[in-house]
Design an enzyme around this catalytic site. Structure first.
Site, PDB file in Angstrom:
ATOM      1  N   HIS A  43      35.407  20.321  84.703  1.00 11.24           N
ATOM      2  CA  HIS A  43      35.611  19.303  83.683  1.00 11.24           C
ATOM      3  C   HIS A  43      37.087  19.115  83.192  1.00 11.24           C
ATOM      4  O   HIS A  43      37.140  18.075  82.419  1.00 11.24           O
ATOM      5  CB  HIS A  43      34.592  19.616  82.491  1.00 11.24           C
ATOM      6  CG  HIS A  43      35.114  20.734  81.494  1.00 11.24           C
ATOM      7  ND1 HIS A  43      34.903  22.165  81.808  1.00 11.24           N
ATOM      8  CD2 HIS A  43      35.965  20.655  80.552  1.00 11.24           C
ATOM      9  CE1 HIS A  43      35.480  22.740  80.800  1.00 11.24           C
ATOM     10  NE2 HIS A  43      36.248  21.724  79.962  1.00 11.24           N
ATOM     11  N   ASP A  96      30.911  24.260  87.425  1.00 19.41           N
ATOM     12  CA  ASP A  96      32.047  23.898  86.575  1.00 19.41           C
ATOM     13  C   ASP A  96      33.321  24.487  86.963  1.00 19.41           C
ATOM     14  O   ASP A  96      34.093  25.113  86.194  1.00 19.41           O
ATOM     15  CB  ASP A  96      31.988  24.067  84.804  1.00 19.41           C
ATOM     16  CG  ASP A  96      33.102  23.330  84.342  1.00 19.41           C
ATOM     17  OD1 ASP A  96      33.527  22.531  84.805  1.00 19.41           O
ATOM     18  OD2 ASP A  96      33.095  23.650  83.065  1.00 19.41           O
ATOM     19  N   GLN A 190      38.815  25.192  72.827  1.00 14.90           N
ATOM     20  CA  GLN A 190      39.567  23.911  73.470  1.00 14.90           C
ATOM     21  C   GLN A 190      40.836  24.114  74.133  1.00 14.90           C
ATOM     22  O   GLN A 190      41.727  24.541  73.259  1.00 14.90           O
ATOM     23  CB  GLN A 190      39.558  22.778  72.350  1.00 14.90           C
ATOM     24  CG  GLN A 190      39.639  21.444  73.216  1.00 14.90           C
ATOM     25  CD  GLN A 190      40.273  20.458  72.276  1.00 14.90           C
ATOM     26  OE1 GLN A 190      40.055  20.526  71.205  1.00 14.90           O
ATOM     27  NE2 GLN A 190      41.028  19.614  72.919  1.00 14.90           N
ATOM     28  N   GLY A 191      41.140  23.931  75.257  1.00 19.24           N
ATOM     29  CA  GLY A 191      42.656  23.851  75.910  1.00 19.24           C
ATOM     30  C   GLY A 191      42.441  25.301  76.719  1.00 19.24           C
ATOM     31  O   GLY A 191      43.232  25.423  77.535  1.00 19.24           O
ATOM     32  N   ASP A 192      41.464  26.220  76.608  1.00 16.30           N
ATOM     33  CA  ASP A 192      41.543  27.484  77.465  1.00 16.30           C
ATOM     34  C   ASP A 192      40.446  27.024  78.456  1.00 16.30           C
ATOM     35  O   ASP A 192      40.421  27.936  79.566  1.00 16.30           O
ATOM     36  CB  ASP A 192      40.628  28.515  76.528  1.00 16.30           C
ATOM     37  CG  ASP A 192      41.572  29.120  75.560  1.00 16.30           C
ATOM     38  OD1 ASP A 192      42.945  29.203  75.669  1.00 16.30           O
ATOM     39  OD2 ASP A 192      40.810  29.354  74.479  1.00 16.30           O
ATOM     40  N   SER A 193      39.855  26.212  78.443  1.00 23.98           N
ATOM     41  CA  SER A 193      39.101  25.580  79.699  1.00 23.98           C
ATOM     42  C   SER A 193      39.776  25.877  81.007  1.00 23.98           C
ATOM     43  O   SER A 193      41.075  25.545  81.132  1.00 23.98           O
ATOM     44  CB  SER A 193      38.605  24.006  79.474  1.00 23.98           C
ATOM     45  OG  SER A 193      37.594  23.948  78.639  1.00 23.98           O
TER      46      SER A 193
HETATM   47  C1  4AZ Z   1      36.350  23.271  74.939  1.00 26.65           C
HETATM   48  O1  4AZ Z   1      36.167  22.447  73.966  1.00 26.65           O
HETATM   49  C2  4AZ Z   1      35.638  24.696  74.896  1.00 26.65           C
HETATM   50  N1  4AZ Z   1      33.902  28.901  73.090  1.00 26.65           N
HETATM   51  C3  4AZ Z   1      35.902  25.620  75.745  1.00 26.65           C
HETATM   52  C4  4AZ Z   1      35.278  26.956  75.444  1.00 26.65           C
HETATM   53  C5  4AZ Z   1      34.615  27.080  74.656  1.00 26.65           C
HETATM   54  C6  4AZ Z   1      34.308  26.194  73.633  1.00 26.65           C
HETATM   55  C7  4AZ Z   1      34.877  24.680  73.712  1.00 26.65           C
HETATM   56  C8  4AZ Z   1      33.914  28.331  74.548  1.00 26.65           C
HETATM   57  O2  4AZ Z   1      37.038  23.149  75.940  1.00 26.65           O
END
Ligand code: 4AZ
Length: 248
Positions: A43, A96, A190-193
């Site tokens: 993603h 993913d 968000q941003g750790d993805s």
């Molecule tokens: C994101 O928005 C996101 N708690 C990534 C990981 C998690 C939640 C949101 C897991 O990219």
């Protein structure tokens, strides 16, 4: 990262930042697989319409601790090619994962102090009873649902859950190629993805997850969800064709 702490400088030298090329704006995390390929989330590699993003608009920061202070700690590398898992499904978030080919081969073993490392994936066909294991997740993502990203790399420990247990919270949406992890007040966000979830074994870090999604961050009823590396291992290794060098 929510509820985490500062990583030690140099502890996660396999961690990369996937950024916008023009201003280093953080898009996602990732890990270095070998001298040419990076692992991140699918993603992170597609736009809102599900199309693969243009490689020339993005870059990879390697060996960084503070992403605003690259001169001191990191290398910026352009992207040659982006390969999204063919079975990635943006609806279910299944599979993913995405492999990014760097424009140039990077030097991992240098004469000087080693500044880069490569991540360790589980051995092929590793059977994973990770339930109950402590996992470490690292990243520069936001420190609260509506918080800011962190300039310095953060880490947090969460506990792996069974998919059965996780499905009670996510209403059956957790599939075979996902793994959930949670701890009170702690989560990726968000941003750790695209970044890693590691299991520490014998003082080394084995990457068992790729940060994928969650309903909010660190909400008591909603674990973080990760792409399950043991299941996606063969595809990752096939795309990163020069092999996955494990020095994590
Ligand atoms: C994101 O928005 C996101 N708690 C990534 C990981 C998690 C939640 C949101 C897991 O990219």
């Amino acid at each position: 990262i929510v509820g985490g702490e500062l990583a030690n400088v140099g502890e996660y030298r396999m961690q990369v930042a996937f950024v916008r090329r023009k201003d280093n704006d953080l898009r996602c995390g990732g890990t270095l697989l070998n001298n040419k390929y990076v692992l991140t989330a699918a993603h992170c590699c597609v736009d809102r319409n599900g199309l693969v993003i243009a490689p020339e608009e993005f870059a990879i920061l390697l060996g960084a601790f503070d992403i605003t202070d690259l001169e001191l700690t990191g290398i910026k590398e352009d992207i040659r090619r982006i390969t999204v898992h063919p079975l990635y499904d943006p609806e279910s978030m299944a599979n993913d994962v995405c492999v990014i080919e760097l424009m140039n081969v990077v030097e991992i073993v240098s004469q000087k102090e080693p500044i880069l490392r490569t991540t360790c994936l589980p051995p092929r066909r590793h059977n994973d009873p990770f339930v109950g294991s402590n996992l470490t997740v690292v990243g520069w993502g936001v420190t609260a649902e509506r918080g800011d990203i962190s300039n310095e790399l953060l880490k947090v420990q969460v506990t792996a859950l069974s998919n059965e247990q996780c499905n009670e919270q996510y209403d059956g949406a957790i599939t075979y190629e996902m793994i959930c992890a949670a701890s009170p007040g702690k989560d990726s966000c968000q941003g750790d993805s695209g970044g890693p979830a590691f299991k520490e074994v014998y003082g080394r870090y084995m990457q068992v997850g790729v940060v994928s999604f969650g309903h909010g961050c660190a909400r008591p009823d909603f674990p973080g969800v990760y792409a399950r590396v043991t299941v996606l291992n063969d595809w990752i290794r096939m795309i990163a064709r020069d092999g996955v060098w494990c020095r994590g």
